[in-house]
Design a protein around this motif. Structure first.
Motif, PDB file in Angstrom:
ATOM      1  N   ALA A   1      58.240 121.648  33.965  1.00  0.00           N
ATOM      2  CA  ALA A   1      57.813 121.144  32.656  1.00  0.00           C
ATOM      3  C   ALA A   1      58.719 121.685  31.562  1.00  0.00           C
ATOM      4  O   ALA A   1      59.484 122.637  31.760  1.00  0.00           O
ATOM      5  CB  ALA A   1      56.363 121.552  32.377  1.00  0.00           C
ATOM      6  N   LEU A   2      58.618 121.068  30.407  1.00  0.00           N
ATOM      7  CA  LEU A   2      59.195 121.597  29.174  1.00  0.00           C
ATOM      8  C   LEU A   2      58.043 122.051  28.289  1.00  0.00           C
ATOM      9  O   LEU A   2      56.962 121.467  28.329  1.00  0.00           O
ATOM     10  CB  LEU A   2      60.017 120.532  28.438  1.00  0.00           C
TER      11      LEU A   2
ATOM     12  N   SER B   1      62.160 125.569  29.160  1.00  0.00           N
ATOM     13  CA  SER B   1      61.598 124.987  30.375  1.00  0.00           C
ATOM     14  C   SER B   1      60.643 125.955  31.056  1.00  0.00           C
ATOM     15  O   SER B   1      60.727 127.163  30.875  1.00  0.00           O
ATOM     16  CB  SER B   1      62.705 124.591  31.356  1.00  0.00           C
ATOM     17  N   VAL B   2      59.732 125.385  31.834  1.00  0.00           N
ATOM     18  CA  VAL B   2      58.714 126.172  32.546  1.00  0.00           C
ATOM     19  C   VAL B   2      59.001 126.109  34.037  1.00  0.00           C
ATOM     20  O   VAL B   2      59.203 125.022  34.589  1.00  0.00           O
ATOM     21  CB  VAL B   2      57.294 125.613  32.279  1.00  0.00           C
ATOM     22  N   GLN B   3      59.028 127.270  34.684  1.00  0.00           N
ATOM     23  CA  GLN B   3      59.212 127.331  36.123  1.00  0.00           C
ATOM     24  C   GLN B   3      57.890 127.670  36.814  1.00  0.00           C
ATOM     25  O   GLN B   3      57.145 128.524  36.329  1.00  0.00           O
ATOM     26  CB  GLN B   3      60.260 128.377  36.516  1.00  0.00           C
TER      27      GLN B   3
ATOM     28  N   GLU C   1      50.648 119.557  32.679  1.00  0.00           N
ATOM     29  CA  GLU C   1      50.277 119.198  31.310  1.00  0.00           C
ATOM     30  C   GLU C   1      49.239 120.204  30.807  1.00  0.00           C
ATOM     31  O   GLU C   1      48.062 120.125  31.126  1.00  0.00           O
ATOM     32  CB  GLU C   1      49.680 117.783  31.282  1.00  0.00           C
ATOM     33  N   LEU C   2      49.703 121.186  30.060  1.00  0.00           N
ATOM     34  CA  LEU C   2      48.832 122.275  29.608  1.00  0.00           C
ATOM     35  C   LEU C   2      48.873 122.390  28.089  1.00  0.00           C
ATOM     36  O   LEU C   2      49.902 122.124  27.465  1.00  0.00           O
ATOM     37  CB  LEU C   2      49.274 123.606  30.238  1.00  0.00           C
TER      38      LEU C   2
ATOM     39  N   LYS D   1      54.810 119.709  28.946  1.00  0.00           N
ATOM     40  CA  LYS D   1      54.847 118.345  29.465  1.00  0.00           C
ATOM     41  C   LYS D   1      55.698 118.311  30.722  1.00  0.00           C
ATOM     42  O   LYS D   1      56.803 118.860  30.751  1.00  0.00           O
ATOM     43  CB  LYS D   1      55.461 117.386  28.436  1.00  0.00           C
ATOM     44  N   GLY D   2      55.162 117.684  31.763  1.00  0.00           N
ATOM     45  CA  GLY D   2      55.898 117.534  33.011  1.00  0.00           C
ATOM     46  C   GLY D   2      55.472 116.277  33.728  1.00  0.00           C
ATOM     47  O   GLY D   2      54.676 115.488  33.220  1.00  0.00           O
TER      48      GLY D   2
END
Length: 438
Positions: free
Chosen positions: A351-352, A333-335, A280-281, A273-274
């Motif tokens: 995103a997280l 977290s996603v970078q 949003e994946l 979620k971002g």
């Protein structure tokens, strides 16, 4: 998605650009599709702050003790803007960007350690297997207090990483503090780090072992091949597998999804979620099962971060594996890498991620189902007591079984013989098979 604890700006070339950032794979992500006009309309430029910025820049150029060019000031301003967002966002210059790309391919120059920052010190997240750091005994949790005699306290992550880089073959001395003890020196020779992300072997008949050191672009394929080879070497279906994610700092998100999918046949693996649309994946498992549904134990510890936690969380939530070890690192977290002009890039937290059951592990980590803390195993010397089979003229086995005199039970060393957590994982797999009646 990346890894590194409270950590980092660029986890490395002394190790690895902190866990292959990429949100989806190794390809840099495209900038978010948000119209500039929309952004401007919602957030007018802060003119007063921009005037202050320009004034500060002019004052520095006019009054600083040494001349400073515009390029240096502007690049430092960009770095400061990114570094104050969160520990994982960073501005990547040409060298840093190249190192990050190399890390996802599995080859880079350095010492072989993932580092982060804690309380002003540089902290080892995890040493990478079969590198100068791991061979020298550097351990996860060690604080690097000096680099070639110069204190690291107060240095930025980038500054520390730059000092640890150098020509292959050159030596560097790190001063480490372990568990609050007395500082000690470790001298390492820089090397080209070629990381094989997946290793596998049979622990004994019917029980396989797969270790993933980090998640690179090809890790998913390598795990599939490892499962096939273990089956072939065993000559029949396995009765259990240990998946070792200890001290795995993470890496490419897509690879984590592929690894989890090898053990799952349905259901959600992870979702993100971002704020921007392409953050949003959702990733779900396909029906294929490379593991053939064999019992699975996953080993994790405080050095298991990011992609490792995605795999562990998915397998735990889907009731596919028993997690054993200690709490994981807690990087949720996603970078995303956003390329810029002139071979530069932004590594930006976008995103997280959440496990199938909706858990965010950010700053909490994955809690194992069975806590097993590290312990040192010492083998007691075999006492050469005589057995019945040693006695001259002893009767044979009534069922035709072979004699087993003293010393006949000795075997060659195995990984689980000096790894307490691994030996406990293997024991659990055997117990599961016994209770199932296999």
């Amino acid at each position: 998605m990346l890894h590194s604890p409270r950590l980092t700006q660029l986890a490395l070339s002394i190790a690895l650009a902190v866990g292959a950032p990429l949100a989806t794979a190794a390809e840099p992500a495209k900038p978010a599709a948000v119209p500039a006009t929309e952004v401007t309309a919602k957030a007018p430029l802060p003119l007063e702050e921009l005037r202050t910025f320009a004034e500060v820049m002019d004052r520095i150029k006019a009054a600083y003790v040494e001349p400073v060019d515009d390029k240096t000031l502007l690049e430092n301003a960009i770095k400061g803007m990114l570094s104050n967002l969160d520990p994982h966002s960073a501005y990547l210059g040409p060298e840093d960007f190249q190192e990050l790309q190399e890390s996802t391919s599995g080859e880079f120059g350095g010492l072989g350690i993932e580092v982060g920052q804690e309380d002003g010190f540089i902290k080892v997240v995890s040493p990478i297997d079969d590198t100068p750091a791991s061979r020298a005994g550097v351990q996860a949790g060690d604080l690097i207090v000096k680099i070639n005699g110069a204190p690291t306290r107060g240095q930025t992550m980038t500054e520390a990483v730059d000092k640890m880089r150098g020509k292959v073959g050159e030596k560097i001395t790190l001063t480490l503090v372990r568990d609050g003890g007395t500082p000690f020196d470790v001298t390492l020779a820089r090397a080209v780090i070629q990381v094989k992300s997946v290793k596998s072997q049979l622990l004994e008949n019917d029980y396989g072992y797969i270790r993933i050191t980090q998640f690179q672009v090809k890790t998913g394929d390598e795990v599939g091949k490892a499962l096939a080879k273990l089956r072939k070497d065993n000559g029949k279906k396995l009765r259990g597998v240990v998946l070792d994610l200890r001290n795995n700092p993470g890496g490419v998100l897509q690879s984590a999804v592929e690894v989890a999918d090898h053990f799952l046949t349905k259901g959600l693996i992870v979702y993100t979620k971002g704020r921007i649309a392409n953050s949003e994946l959702r990733f779900s498992a396909d029906p294929a099962d490379a593991s053939e549904g064999v019992p699975l134990v996953v080993l994790i510890n405080g050095g298991s971060a990011s992609a490792s936690e995605i795999v562990a969380g998915a397998l735990q939530d889907q009731k596919r594996a028993v997690l054993m070890g200690t709490d994981s690192f807690g990087k949720g977290s996603v970078q995303t890498v956003l390329p810029l002009a002139n071979d530069r890039a932004l590594k930006l937290t976008t995103a997280l991620y959440f496990t199938p059951n909706g858990r965010s592990i950010q700053a909490q980590g994955i809690v194992p189902d069975i806590e097993v803390r590290p312990a040192k195993l010492t083998a007691e010397a075999d006492i050469d007591n005589f057995k019945e089979a040693d006695l001259q003229g002893h009767l044979g086995n009534g069922n035709g079984g072979a004699d087993r005199p003293t010393g006949s039970g000795k075997r060659k060393e195995r990984p689980q013989d000096d790894d307490f957590q691994l030996s406990q994982a293997l024991s659990l797999l055997k117990g599961l098979n016994i209770t199932k009646g296999d």
